[in-house]
Scaffold this active site. Structure first.
Site, PDB file in Angstrom:
ATOM      1  CD  GLU A  36     -62.132   0.718 -57.748  1.00 42.55           C
ATOM      2  OE1 GLU A  36     -62.122   1.717 -57.258  1.00 42.55           O
ATOM      3  OE2 GLU A  36     -62.862  -0.179 -57.224  1.00 42.55           O
ATOM      4  CE1 TYR A 107     -66.056  -0.630 -60.175  1.00 40.68           C
ATOM      5  CE2 TYR A 107     -64.696   1.111 -61.356  1.00 40.68           C
ATOM      6  CZ  TYR A 107     -65.548   0.671 -60.136  1.00 40.68           C
ATOM      7  OH  TYR A 107     -65.267   1.341 -59.020  1.00 40.68           O
ATOM      8  CG  ASP A 150     -67.780  -3.859 -58.256  1.00 36.04           C
ATOM      9  OD1 ASP A 150     -68.935  -3.985 -58.097  1.00 36.04           O
ATOM     10  OD2 ASP A 150     -67.133  -2.942 -57.709  1.00 36.04           O
ATOM     11  CG  ASP A 252     -63.202  -2.546 -51.196  1.00 33.56           C
ATOM     12  OD1 ASP A 252     -63.057  -2.993 -52.275  1.00 33.56           O
ATOM     13  OD2 ASP A 252     -63.942  -1.423 -50.923  1.00 33.56           O
ATOM     14  CG  HIS A 253     -64.990  -5.862 -54.556  1.00 34.68           C
ATOM     15  ND1 HIS A 253     -66.537  -5.918 -54.891  1.00 34.68           N
ATOM     16  CD2 HIS A 253     -64.786  -4.558 -54.206  1.00 34.68           C
ATOM     17  CE1 HIS A 253     -66.959  -4.596 -55.189  1.00 34.68           C
ATOM     18  NE2 HIS A 253     -65.716  -3.766 -54.868  1.00 34.68           N
TER      19      HIS A 253
END
Length: 262
Positions: A36, A107, A150, A252-253
């Site tokens: 991302e 991703y 991810d 947030d990861h």
């Protein structure tokens, strides 16, 4: 050769360049896989990374969305990029290290909010992406390979804060877990993180929606490191850098690490 690898959904490499530099300076993985990135390749801020010794990069990017990159101190050449599910998204890049190990950085689509492909196109795209991954590995079995990223699925009951409450929530539904496991089986992939940390709740993502993410601790393990069967026993020292979720203006990861002796 021994090297440490980290994977991290950075949620904009340009916005969070300082956090990447902090990670590289303090943790010094030999290889960092980012997802991302939300940037065209030519606008990824490489100067600071290169100054820290990360002089090799392979990447796929697009403006504002998706994007994957592998930064490495170790000599690395590009080893392909696939457009699974024909989405036209920058979601996969592969790099080959000088020892012949190929690293696949993925991703996987998040899948939207509704776990029904008939009413949610994004969920269908996610399942199709995973199906294409499975079929690709069935066609050409990977060897001496690592797959990270991810993957947007928390497969185990202890990979989420509440298994029963999340069974119908995208990222932990039975159909997603089934697709996830099919990909693993097709490529003879092995979960490096859970080989090292076999029991107990383990998360790599915590929602921005929580007022106090650390206290609430309603996490999910969405970020993964896999290795093919021929090199899985070379992996060790897995960990999640939970503290990074608490850095200023964080993703947030949290980054996930493993070391390989190859």
């Amino acid at each position: 050769m021994s090297f440490t690898l980290a994977t991290w959904n950075i949620n904009s490499v340009r916005l969070r360049e300082d956090l990447v530099l902090k990670l590289l300076s303090e943790q010094a993985p030999d290889v960092l896989c980012l997802q991302e990135c939300k940037s065209p390749v030519e606008k990824i801020p490489t100067a600071g990374f290169e100054a820290l010794g990360y002089t090799h990069m392979v990447a796929r990017g697009q403006k504002g969305y998706n994007g994957v990159a592998i930064l490495s101190k170790i000599p690395m050449v590009e080893a392909g990029a696939e457009d699974f599910a024909s989405l036209g998204h920058a979601r996969h890049i592969a790099g080959r290290l000088e020892n012949g190990v190929t690293i696949h950085n993925h991703y996987v689509p998040a899948g939207g909010d509704i776990a029904d492909r008939d009413v949610n196109e994004k969920f269908g795209q996610k399942l199709d992406y995973l199906t294409d991954m499975r079929d690709a590995f069935r066609t050409s079995a990977p060897k001496r390979a690592i797959l990270v990223g991810d993957l947007n699925i928390a497969p185990r009951e202890d990979d989420v804060w509440d298994h029963k409450k999340l069974l119908k929530v995208v990222s932990h539904t039975p159909i997603e877990v089934e697709h996830f496991n099919d990909v693993m089986t097709a490529g003879d992939w092995h979960d490096v993180t859970r080989a090292d940390i076999p029991a107990g709740r383990l998360y790599s993502w915590w929602s921005y929606r929580a007022k106090d993410w650390d206290a609430a601790d309603k996490g999910r393990r969405l970020d993964h490191i896999w290795a093919t069967g021929d090199i899985k026993d070379a992996a060790h020292s897995s960990r999640v850098l939970r503290d990074a979720r608490g850095w200023e203006k964080p993703s947030d990861h949290a980054p996930v690490f493993a070391t390989f002796d190859l």
